[in-house]
Design an enzyme around this catalytic site. Sequence first.
Site, PDB file in Angstrom:
ATOM      1  CE  LYS A 178      -1.956   3.017   1.813  1.00  0.00           C
ATOM      2  NZ  LYS A 178      -1.719   4.416   1.393  1.00  0.00           N
ATOM      3  CD  GLU A 254      12.636   0.774   8.457  1.00  0.00           C
ATOM      4  OE1 GLU A 254      12.538   1.526   7.474  1.00  0.00           O
ATOM      5  OE2 GLU A 254      13.283  -0.285   8.441  1.00  0.00           O
ATOM      6  CB  CYS A 288      12.798   9.295   8.582  1.00  0.00           C
ATOM      7  SG  CYS A 288      13.905   8.108   7.828  1.00  0.00           S
ATOM      8  CD  GLU A 390       9.065  13.267  11.668  1.00  0.00           C
ATOM      9  OE1 GLU A 390       7.891  12.859  11.719  1.00  0.00           O
ATOM     10  OE2 GLU A 390      10.006  12.586  11.228  1.00  0.00           O
TER      11      GLU A 390
HETATM   12  P1  NAD Z   1       2.085   8.513   7.216  1.00  0.00           P
HETATM   13  O1  NAD Z   1       2.206   7.767   8.484  1.00  0.00           O
HETATM   14  O2  NAD Z   1       1.094   9.605   7.127  1.00  0.00           O
HETATM   15  O3  NAD Z   1       1.734   7.526   6.022  1.00  0.00           O
HETATM   16  C1  NAD Z   1       2.525   6.389   5.742  1.00  0.00           C
HETATM   17  C2  NAD Z   1       1.658   5.331   5.095  1.00  0.00           C
HETATM   18  O4  NAD Z   1       0.699   4.875   6.044  1.00  0.00           O
HETATM   19  C3  NAD Z   1       0.851   5.837   3.899  1.00  0.00           C
HETATM   20  O5  NAD Z   1       0.851   4.839   2.918  1.00  0.00           O
HETATM   21  C4  NAD Z   1      -0.531   6.051   4.489  1.00  0.00           C
HETATM   22  O6  NAD Z   1      -1.567   5.987   3.541  1.00  0.00           O
HETATM   23  C5  NAD Z   1      -0.601   4.901   5.464  1.00  0.00           C
HETATM   24  N1  NAD Z   1      -1.573   5.061   6.539  1.00  0.00           N
HETATM   25  C6  NAD Z   1      -1.969   6.201   7.148  1.00  0.00           C
HETATM   26  N2  NAD Z   1      -2.873   5.925   8.120  1.00  0.00           N
HETATM   27  C7  NAD Z   1      -3.055   4.576   8.125  1.00  0.00           C
HETATM   28  C8  NAD Z   1      -3.861   3.685   8.905  1.00  0.00           C
HETATM   29  N3  NAD Z   1      -4.648   4.122   9.875  1.00  0.00           N
HETATM   30  N4  NAD Z   1      -3.788   2.367   8.625  1.00  0.00           N
HETATM   31  C9  NAD Z   1      -2.980   1.892   7.665  1.00  0.00           C
HETATM   32  N5  NAD Z   1      -2.201   2.694   6.887  1.00  0.00           N
HETATM   33  C10 NAD Z   1      -2.227   4.027   7.126  1.00  0.00           C
HETATM   34  O7  NAD Z   1       3.557   9.019   6.869  1.00  0.00           O
HETATM   35  P2  NAD Z   1       3.999   9.946   5.648  1.00  0.00           P
HETATM   36  O8  NAD Z   1       3.461  11.315   5.898  1.00  0.00           O
HETATM   37  O9  NAD Z   1       3.676   9.249   4.383  1.00  0.00           O
HETATM   38  O10 NAD Z   1       5.604   9.931   5.787  1.00  0.00           O
HETATM   39  C11 NAD Z   1       6.305  10.800   6.606  1.00  0.00           C
HETATM   40  C12 NAD Z   1       6.624  10.167   7.948  1.00  0.00           C
HETATM   41  O11 NAD Z   1       7.332   8.960   7.739  1.00  0.00           O
HETATM   42  C13 NAD Z   1       7.523  10.998   8.838  1.00  0.00           C
HETATM   43  O12 NAD Z   1       7.086  10.912  10.157  1.00  0.00           O
HETATM   44  C14 NAD Z   1       8.878  10.329   8.708  1.00  0.00           C
HETATM   45  O13 NAD Z   1       9.754  10.531   9.776  1.00  0.00           O
HETATM   46  C15 NAD Z   1       8.475   8.915   8.582  1.00  0.00           C
HETATM   47  N6  NAD Z   1       9.531   8.125   7.945  1.00  0.00           N
HETATM   48  C16 NAD Z   1      10.281   7.284   8.717  1.00  0.00           C
HETATM   49  C17 NAD Z   1      11.320   6.538   8.148  1.00  0.00           C
HETATM   50  C18 NAD Z   1      12.194   5.629   8.961  1.00  0.00           C
HETATM   51  O14 NAD Z   1      12.925   4.845   8.363  1.00  0.00           O
HETATM   52  N7  NAD Z   1      12.163   5.678  10.280  1.00  0.00           N
HETATM   53  C19 NAD Z   1      11.563   6.652   6.788  1.00  0.00           C
HETATM   54  C20 NAD Z   1      10.788   7.521   6.027  1.00  0.00           C
HETATM   55  C21 NAD Z   1       9.759   8.244   6.623  1.00  0.00           C
HETATM   56  O1  6OD Z   2      18.282   3.804   3.575  1.00  0.00           O
HETATM   57  C1  6OD Z   2      17.340   3.135   4.017  1.00  0.00           C
HETATM   58  O2  6OD Z   2      17.314   1.896   3.977  1.00  0.00           O
HETATM   59  C2  6OD Z   2      16.205   3.836   4.633  1.00  0.00           C
HETATM   60  N1  6OD Z   2      15.254   3.047   5.171  1.00  0.00           N
HETATM   61  C3  6OD Z   2      16.163   5.173   4.605  1.00  0.00           C
HETATM   62  C4  6OD Z   2      15.157   5.966   5.202  1.00  0.00           C
HETATM   63  C5  6OD Z   2      15.016   7.241   4.846  1.00  0.00           C
HETATM   64  C6  6OD Z   2      14.025   8.039   5.465  1.00  0.00           C
HETATM   65  O3  6OD Z   2      13.510   9.024   4.962  1.00  0.00           O
END
Ligand code: NAD
Ligand code: 6OD
Length: 486
Positions: A178, A254, A288, A390
């Site tokens: 998804k 993550e 992130c 954040e």
């Molecule tokens: P988000 O949590 O809004 O959405 C992520 C995914 O989850 C999307 O596909 C969304 O449609 C889905 N989703 C949302 N609500 C849901 C629910 N109730 N049930 C199932 N699926 C659901 O995140 P975003 O805005 O797309 O991405 C940004 C965030 O992601 C930031 O907080 C960032 O720090 C984090 N992030 C973390 C990492 C990491 O490796 N730790 C990497 C990249 C991004």
């Molecule tokens: O490099 C990766 O494997 C990874 N998960 C990166 C995450 C980036 C976050 O925005």
Amino acid sequence: MRTIQNFINGSFKDAADGVTFDKVSPVTGEVIATVARSTKQDVDDAVAAAKAAVAGEWGKMPVAKRLEMLHAVADEITNRFQEFVEAEMADTGQPRSVMEHAFIPRGAANFKIFADVVKNVPTESFVMDTPDGKGAINYSIRKPKGVIGVISPWNAPFLLMTWKVGPALACGNAVVVKPSEETPATAALLGEVMNKVGIPAGVYNVVHGHGPDAAGEFLTTNKDVDAITFTGETRTGEAIMKATADGCRDVSFEMGGKNAGIIFADCDFDKAIQGIYRSAFLNTGQVCLGTERLYVQRPIFEKFVEALKNKAEAAKFGAPTEAGSNFGPLISKEHQSKVLSYYKKAVDEGATVVTGGGVPEFGSELDNGSWVQPTIWTDLPESASVIQEEIFGPCCHIRPFDTEEEVIELANATDYGLSTTIWTTNLGTAHRMADAIDVGITWVNEWFLRDLRTPFGGSKQSGIGREGGVHSLEFYTELRNVCIKL
Ligand code: NAD
Ligand code: 6OD
């Protein structure tokens, strides 16, 4: 205008009720695609297809053949490299160079590396004594978990989705992906690649749509999904964890970060400025691992703020198709409003705005996109919203510090624990800091340099579990013990 369909059981399909949603360009605000809005029936069909694939040809395929096929997937991504680059540029608005040098090649690498990990990793074996003197041998075997739900975000869509699909398939699972509703294109394109290289129908499925009460939730609440791997916001992780409690299904998370960049006076100054510019502003700050909190040792504080300001002010905004542009928009108007609300809060809470704080003006169609200026603040107390929460935008607060003890306390004063980047030429300082900062990933004199064999993940509210190298196998397989009495 593109139409992006679901990919279920090896075929591209509209949503069961034919409903779509619009994908809007972050660069110009215009609609660039209509995307299938999955119904519960679509998601259930995808999960059923995945389950059948694991029970069928895919599950019975010799491991060597499965891994060969994943190498072929990687090669086909490389053959169609420019299509992936264009699709991801259109969805995210981010510069071509970022796509070509980082995000798309990593998509291909995610299939090769994990195929090689599965090929080379040994399992454990113990010989034990028994009272009859004849002994026993224990050995372990790894089995796929079954159907893995992959829920991914928009900030590095192809890299982050394949980072989970690669190991899941290498371990013999089938997936239902998804992707974020903001970035549906490359997940769909990967469906074409899967068919081209002959991955059996049902092994890789994609259902488009939103999260709550939509495709995301339909996926997490389907009990035939054996485990969910998720990248996204911590709040969303909490919702997914509640859904997967039903059936006690496993999760790998993550999530968000509020990472500290720590710059000591003895650093290589120019390298630190280059590195911190990337950690604060790459991908318009939507990483992130990015650093929205910077702590700079007092003797170089003024010089550092001035140098980072100059570099931020040299950013060249522009569409990714425009030669020389190196700074893209935020993903959406909604995210732009969120980031701008923090720009306002910072001022309301007493920040000195060193640079930025607003929206660039173009006098063209780009004014309809979701642009913001890279922004630097100083002089805020640590309790300020932009230091605690954040933002996920191109912004950072810079504060001076004097001692190691002081900066360790500052860096750890957060609910998150994803990463840190430390800049120093003193090896002792580097080791002490790496030991003291409570995060999953520490970089010293670097940022976002990735070896895919290493553990990746966050502590505290930044994640649950580790993926990468053999650590991915812990999540994507069940480890069974076999005890043979001799
Ligand atoms: P988000 O949590 O809004 O959405 C992520 C995914 O989850 C999307 O596909 C969304 O449609 C889905 N989703 C949302 N609500 C849901 C629910 N109730 N049930 C199932 N699926 C659901 O995140 P975003 O805005 O797309 O991405 C940004 C965030 O992601 C930031 O907080 C960032 O720090 C984090 N992030 C973390 C990492 C990491 O490796 N730790 C990497 C990249 C991004
Ligand atoms: O490099 C990766 O494997 C990874 N998960 C990166 C995450 C980036 C976050 O925005």
